[in-house]
Design a protein around this motif. Structure first.
Motif, PDB file in Angstrom:
ATOM      1  N   TYR A  84       0.747  -1.202  -0.037  1.00  0.00           N
ATOM      2  CA  TYR A  84       0.004  -0.064   0.000  1.00  0.00           C
ATOM      3  C   TYR A  84       0.963   1.336  -0.031  1.00  0.00           C
ATOM      4  N   PRO A  85       0.423   2.247  -0.570  1.00  0.00           N
ATOM      5  CA  PRO A  85       1.221   3.545  -0.698  1.00  0.00           C
ATOM      6  C   PRO A  85       1.011   4.577   0.519  1.00  0.00           C
ATOM      7  N   PHE A  86       2.288   5.060   0.817  1.00  0.00           N
ATOM      8  CA  PHE A  86       1.810   6.181   1.980  1.00  0.00           C
ATOM      9  C   PHE A  86       2.965   7.199   1.724  1.00  0.00           C
ATOM     10  N   THR A  87       2.546   8.477   1.302  1.00  0.00           N
ATOM     11  CA  THR A  87       3.273   9.535   0.927  1.00  0.00           C
ATOM     12  C   THR A  87       4.339   8.878  -0.104  1.00  0.00           C
ATOM     13  N   ASN A  88       5.562   9.085   0.063  1.00  0.00           N
ATOM     14  CA  ASN A  88       6.419   8.759  -0.910  1.00  0.00           C
ATOM     15  C   ASN A  88       6.950   7.131  -0.727  1.00  0.00           C
ATOM     16  N   HIS A  89       6.414   6.525  -0.138  1.00  0.00           N
ATOM     17  CA  HIS A  89       6.805   5.034   0.402  1.00  0.00           C
ATOM     18  C   HIS A  89       5.851   4.009  -0.303  1.00  0.00           C
ATOM     19  N   ARG A  90       6.487   2.935  -0.448  1.00  0.00           N
ATOM     20  CA  ARG A  90       5.677   1.687  -0.834  1.00  0.00           C
ATOM     21  C   ARG A  90       5.821   0.767   0.216  1.00  0.00           C
ATOM     22  N   VAL A  91       4.701   0.598   1.132  1.00  0.00           N
ATOM     23  CA  VAL A  91       4.897  -0.428   2.410  1.00  0.00           C
ATOM     24  C   VAL A  91       4.247  -1.801   1.889  1.00  0.00           C
ATOM     25  N   THR A  92       5.076  -2.841   2.142  1.00  0.00           N
ATOM     26  CA  THR A  92       4.605  -4.190   2.048  1.00  0.00           C
ATOM     27  C   THR A  92       4.092  -4.658   3.531  1.00  0.00           C
ATOM     28  N   LEU A  93       2.991  -4.859   3.790  1.00  0.00           N
ATOM     29  CA  LEU A  93       2.317  -5.279   4.929  1.00  0.00           C
ATOM     30  C   LEU A  93       2.267  -6.837   5.057  1.00  0.00           C
ATOM     31  N   SER A  94       2.996  -7.745   5.646  1.00  0.00           N
ATOM     32  CA  SER A  94       3.022  -9.013   5.824  1.00  0.00           C
ATOM     33  C   SER A  94       2.396  -9.313   7.251  1.00  0.00           C
ATOM     34  N   VAL A  95       1.335 -10.314   7.276  1.00  0.00           N
ATOM     35  CA  VAL A  95       0.971 -10.771   8.392  1.00  0.00           C
ATOM     36  C   VAL A  95       1.239 -12.200   8.586  1.00  0.00           C
ATOM     37  N   TYR A  96       1.531 -12.567   9.852  1.00  0.00           N
ATOM     38  CA  TYR A  96       2.172 -13.825  10.161  1.00  0.00           C
ATOM     39  C   TYR A  96       1.429 -14.657  11.071  1.00  0.00           C
ATOM     40  N   ALA A  97       1.035 -15.646  10.920  1.00  0.00           N
ATOM     41  CA  ALA A  97       0.542 -16.605  12.344  1.00  0.00           C
ATOM     42  C   ALA A  97       1.184 -16.493  13.507  1.00  0.00           C
ATOM     43  N   SER A  98       0.825 -16.159  14.749  1.00  0.00           N
ATOM     44  CA  SER A  98       1.403 -16.092  15.901  1.00  0.00           C
ATOM     45  C   SER A  98       0.826 -16.778  16.997  1.00  0.00           C
ATOM     46  N   ARG A  99       1.672 -17.202  18.034  1.00  0.00           N
ATOM     47  CA  ARG A  99       0.926 -17.858  19.140  1.00  0.00           C
ATOM     48  C   ARG A  99       0.564 -16.623  20.280  1.00  0.00           C
ATOM     49  N   VAL A 100      -0.321 -17.144  20.770  1.00  0.00           N
ATOM     50  CA  VAL A 100      -0.861 -16.276  21.850  1.00  0.00           C
ATOM     51  C   VAL A 100       0.259 -15.931  22.918  1.00  0.00           C
ATOM     52  N   PRO A 101       0.439 -14.477  23.233  1.00  0.00           N
ATOM     53  CA  PRO A 101       1.473 -14.133  24.271  1.00  0.00           C
ATOM     54  C   PRO A 101       1.107 -14.513  25.704  1.00  0.00           C
ATOM     55  N   MET A 102       1.995 -14.470  26.617  1.00  0.00           N
ATOM     56  CA  MET A 102       1.777 -14.841  27.992  1.00  0.00           C
ATOM     57  C   MET A 102       0.955 -13.689  28.558  1.00  0.00           C
ATOM     58  N   GLU A 103       1.498 -12.514  28.052  1.00  0.00           N
ATOM     59  CA  GLU A 103       0.659 -11.166  28.623  1.00  0.00           C
ATOM     60  C   GLU A 103       0.635 -10.140  27.407  1.00  0.00           C
ATOM     61  N   SER A 104      -0.370  -9.364  27.449  1.00  0.00           N
ATOM     62  CA  SER A 104      -0.546  -8.269  26.217  1.00  0.00           C
ATOM     63  C   SER A 104       0.121  -7.024  27.008  1.00  0.00           C
ATOM     64  N   ARG A 105       0.777  -6.158  25.945  1.00  0.00           N
ATOM     65  CA  ARG A 105       1.391  -4.928  26.367  1.00  0.00           C
ATOM     66  C   ARG A 105       0.082  -3.969  26.649  1.00  0.00           C
ATOM     67  N   PRO A 106       0.648  -2.604  27.397  1.00  0.00           N
ATOM     68  CA  PRO A 106      -0.556  -1.736  27.781  1.00  0.00           C
ATOM     69  C   PRO A 106      -1.174  -1.218  26.792  1.00  0.00           C
ATOM     70  N   ASN A 107      -0.683  -1.057  25.548  1.00  0.00           N
ATOM     71  CA  ASN A 107      -1.242  -0.416  24.530  1.00  0.00           C
ATOM     72  C   ASN A 107      -2.043  -1.460  23.449  1.00  0.00           C
ATOM     73  N   GLN A 108      -2.218  -2.735  24.031  1.00  0.00           N
ATOM     74  CA  GLN A 108      -2.846  -4.042  23.276  1.00  0.00           C
ATOM     75  C   GLN A 108      -4.090  -4.228  23.791  1.00  0.00           C
ATOM     76  N   GLN A 109      -5.001  -4.772  22.852  1.00  0.00           N
ATOM     77  CA  GLN A 109      -6.343  -5.031  23.777  1.00  0.00           C
ATOM     78  C   GLN A 109      -7.033  -6.267  22.814  1.00  0.00           C
ATOM     79  N   TRP A 110      -7.666  -7.190  23.486  1.00  0.00           N
ATOM     80  CA  TRP A 110      -8.450  -8.434  22.765  1.00  0.00           C
ATOM     81  C   TRP A 110      -9.559  -7.604  22.281  1.00  0.00           C
ATOM     82  N   VAL A 111     -10.075  -7.759  21.036  1.00  0.00           N
ATOM     83  CA  VAL A 111     -11.312  -7.461  20.433  1.00  0.00           C
ATOM     84  C   VAL A 111     -12.019  -8.814  19.762  1.00  0.00           C
ATOM     85  N   PRO A 112     -13.459  -8.912  20.070  1.00  0.00           N
ATOM     86  CA  PRO A 112     -13.932  -9.866  19.358  1.00  0.00           C
ATOM     87  C   PRO A 112     -13.887  -9.643  17.808  1.00  0.00           C
ATOM     88  N   LEU A 113     -13.636 -10.718  17.071  1.00  0.00           N
ATOM     89  CA  LEU A 113     -13.823 -10.740  15.689  1.00  0.00           C
ATOM     90  C   LEU A 113     -15.169 -10.138  15.361  1.00  0.00           C
TER      91      LEU A 113
END
Length: 341
Positions: free
Chosen positions: A288-317
């Motif tokens: 996707y484009p952003f100003t004069n950048h071309r960003v490649t967004l890659s999403v990887y399957a990951s395991r559930v972390p032991m604990e989430s960071r303060p700026n993270q939150q679980w949201v129902p799909l």
């Protein structure tokens, strides 16, 4: 510099501007589009449209404009809203600083002017996110003031009228445009004049294939090669960036991360994977484009972390649509959520 610019503007000024204005206004009354923000002179509605139309096409803005005014009908309603609500209604339009500035401007109007925008160019210019163009646009479209405005369409029209060889995104080129726009103004009632200039650029004096034979002001135009104008400085090279994120789902809940930086502050996105973090299966990748950048967004399957960071939150799909998401991440989440069912 100002004296030199005015001397230059005098040499390239438009002949018989009164005739030009009359032809342009006559054409606009016959051919101007029926746009929702042209049906009102409400300063708030005009300001909303101007913020939305910055770097966004009319066809995209129409639906957002209607939904926004239904949710936030005036300055006081917008001022009372939370930033999360504002960003959620705005999401999909991009350039979220516009939404934050509009929110801040509404608070200032509510606090300093009892929710009523003053009929004063200086007061309008003092609002957050309101630059020279936006202030002039609100003044002319809401209050019918004869004040110059330059957007992309008007800049193109004036550059071609003058056969301007100066790049319009330089200080010198920009000032020539503004001086010429000021010279073209009627003594009063600038709404129709500025609307007509803008509409001419949108409908006839287009970037490609301008319709010069049917242009109402073709006799005033000096250029012989309209498609070569306006000139601009060379674009910076596109920079490639990689954005690696995690897809973490637990019992139908997706882990999201709220952004704190200036780019997408307040919006939610998939958690970032650091360079040293192990990556599992690649689920999705796109650019996707952003100003004069071309960003490649890659999403990887990951395991559930032991604990989430303060700026993270679980949201129902099932509740994703109620969250203010960064546009590329909303696209990725919708695609992956569909395959997760």
């Amino acid at each position: 510099m100002a004296i030199k610019l005015r001397a230059l503007a005098a040499k390239i000024q438009i002949e018989n501007p009164k005739s030009l204005r009359q032809k342009l206004a006559r054409w606009f009354r016959q051919h101007g589009r029926d746009l929702p923000w042209r049906r009102t002179h409400d300063p708030y509605a005009i300001m909303v449209s101007e913020f939305m139309l910055q770097q966004t096409q009319v066809v995209t803005v129409r639906d957002y404009y209607a939904r926004w005014l239904e949710r936030f009908p005036d300055f006081n309603a917008l001022a009372a809203a939370s930033e999360a609500d504002v960003l959620h209604v705005w999401q999909g339009l991009g350039y979220y600083a516009r939404a934050r500035n509009l929110h801040r401007a509404a608070k200032q109007v509510a606090d300093l002017h009892s929710g009523q925008l003053p009929n004063d160019l200086v007061a309008i210019s003092a609002l957050p996110g309101v630059g020279r163009y936006t202030a002039g646009a609100v003044a002319t479209f809401a209050f019918d003031q004869a004040t110059p405005i330059i957007d992309a369409n008007i800049a193109r029209v004036i550059a071609r009228l003058l056969d301007l060889q100066e790049p319009i995104d330089t200080k010198r080129g920009s000032e020539i445009l503004w001086l010429t726009a000021e010279e073209l103004l009627p003594a009063k009632s600038g709404r129709v004049h500025n609307s007509a200039l803008m509409e001419l650029g949108a409908l006839l004096c287009t970037p490609r294939a301008p319709q010069c034979p049917i242009c109402p002001i073709r006799e005033h135009c000096r250029t012989k090669s309209p498609e070569s104008l306006p000139r601009k400085k060379p674009r910076p090279k596109t920079i490639a960036l990689a954005e690696n994120c995690a897809w973490i789902v637990n019992d139908g809940n997706l882990l999201l991360e709220q952004q704190t930086g200036s780019r997408w502050r307040g919006l939610w996105k998939l958690p970032v994977i650091g360079e040293s973090h192990p990556r599992n299966k690649l689920l999705l990748a796109f650019d996707y484009p952003f100003t004069n950048h071309r960003v490649t967004l890659s999403v990887y399957a990951s395991r559930v972390p032991m604990e989430s960071r303060p700026n993270q939150q679980w949201v129902p799909l099932t509740s994703i649509d109620s969250i203010a998401l960064a546009a590329p991440h909303r696209r990725a989440i919708k695609r992956l959520a569909a395959s997760h069912k």
